[in-house]
Scaffold this motif. Sequence first.
Motif, short mmCIF file in Angstrom:
data_model
loop_
_atom_site.label_atom_id
_atom_site.label_comp_id
_atom_site.label_asym_id
_atom_site.label_seq_id
_atom_site.Cartn_x
_atom_site.Cartn_y
_atom_site.Cartn_z
N UNK A 37 -21.37 -71.17 -5.96
CA UNK A 37 -20.17 -72.01 -6.01
C UNK A 37 -19.19 -71.34 -6.95
N UNK A 38 -17.96 -71.17 -6.49
CA UNK A 38 -16.95 -70.58 -7.37
C UNK A 38 -15.67 -71.39 -7.29
N UNK A 39 -15.08 -71.61 -8.42
CA UNK A 39 -13.83 -72.35 -8.48
C UNK A 39 -12.99 -71.82 -9.62
N UNK A 40 -12.52 -70.58 -9.47
CA UNK A 40 -11.70 -70.04 -10.56
C UNK A 40 -10.43 -70.88 -10.72
N UNK A 41 -9.88 -70.92 -11.92
CA UNK A 41 -8.64 -71.69 -12.10
C UNK A 41 -7.53 -71.16 -11.20
N UNK A 42 -6.76 -72.05 -10.62
CA UNK A 42 -5.67 -71.60 -9.75
C UNK A 42 -4.31 -72.05 -10.24
N UNK A 55 -10.19 -61.14 -6.72
CA UNK A 55 -11.05 -60.29 -7.56
C UNK A 55 -12.46 -60.84 -7.75
N UNK A 56 -12.62 -62.16 -7.78
CA UNK A 56 -13.96 -62.73 -7.92
C UNK A 56 -14.79 -62.48 -6.66
N UNK A 57 -14.19 -62.70 -5.48
CA UNK A 57 -14.90 -62.40 -4.23
C UNK A 57 -15.29 -60.93 -4.17
N UNK A 74 -16.20 -71.49 -2.03
CA UNK A 74 -15.08 -71.12 -2.89
C UNK A 74 -13.98 -72.17 -2.83
N UNK A 75 -13.50 -72.56 -4.00
CA UNK A 75 -12.38 -73.49 -4.10
C UNK A 75 -11.19 -72.74 -4.68
N UNK A 102 -13.50 -73.11 1.11
CA UNK A 102 -13.96 -72.23 2.18
C UNK A 102 -15.43 -71.91 1.93
N UNK A 103 -16.22 -72.05 2.98
CA UNK A 103 -17.64 -71.70 2.91
C UNK A 103 -17.82 -70.40 3.68
N UNK A 104 -18.36 -69.40 3.00
CA UNK A 104 -18.60 -68.08 3.59
C UNK A 104 -20.10 -67.86 3.74
#
Length: 109
Positions: A37-42, A55-57, A74-75, A102-104
């Motif tokens: 699960x990833x949710x970097x600040x946007x 960059x995280x992906x 990913x959020x 998005x689910x990958x």
Amino acid sequence: NIKHLVNLRLFVLKGDLLKPLKWLVAYAPTEGFDIIFMGPPYRDIKNNPLSFTEPVLAQISLCNLLSKQGVLVAQHHKKETFKVPENLEILKEKKYGSKKIIIYENDSI
């Protein structure tokens, strides 16, 4: 809540997304993580858009952190545009207000 999931090997790791994610390899099973699960600040504190998803992906892909059967959730902000690494394929995409989930799946052979 992780404490309600029984008989599963789970843990939460928190780190600095501006630094390489290679350190996560030490925590991953030999084949990689099954779920990320990833949710970097946007948005920053002044509500300016940030673009950390790409960059995280890329780091997740580069470090082979996702197992071959794994999924990555990913959020990010719905207006953020980014390149997706070739080994990730979109399974599902959904908008929630200003957010997009998005689910990958790992598409590497």
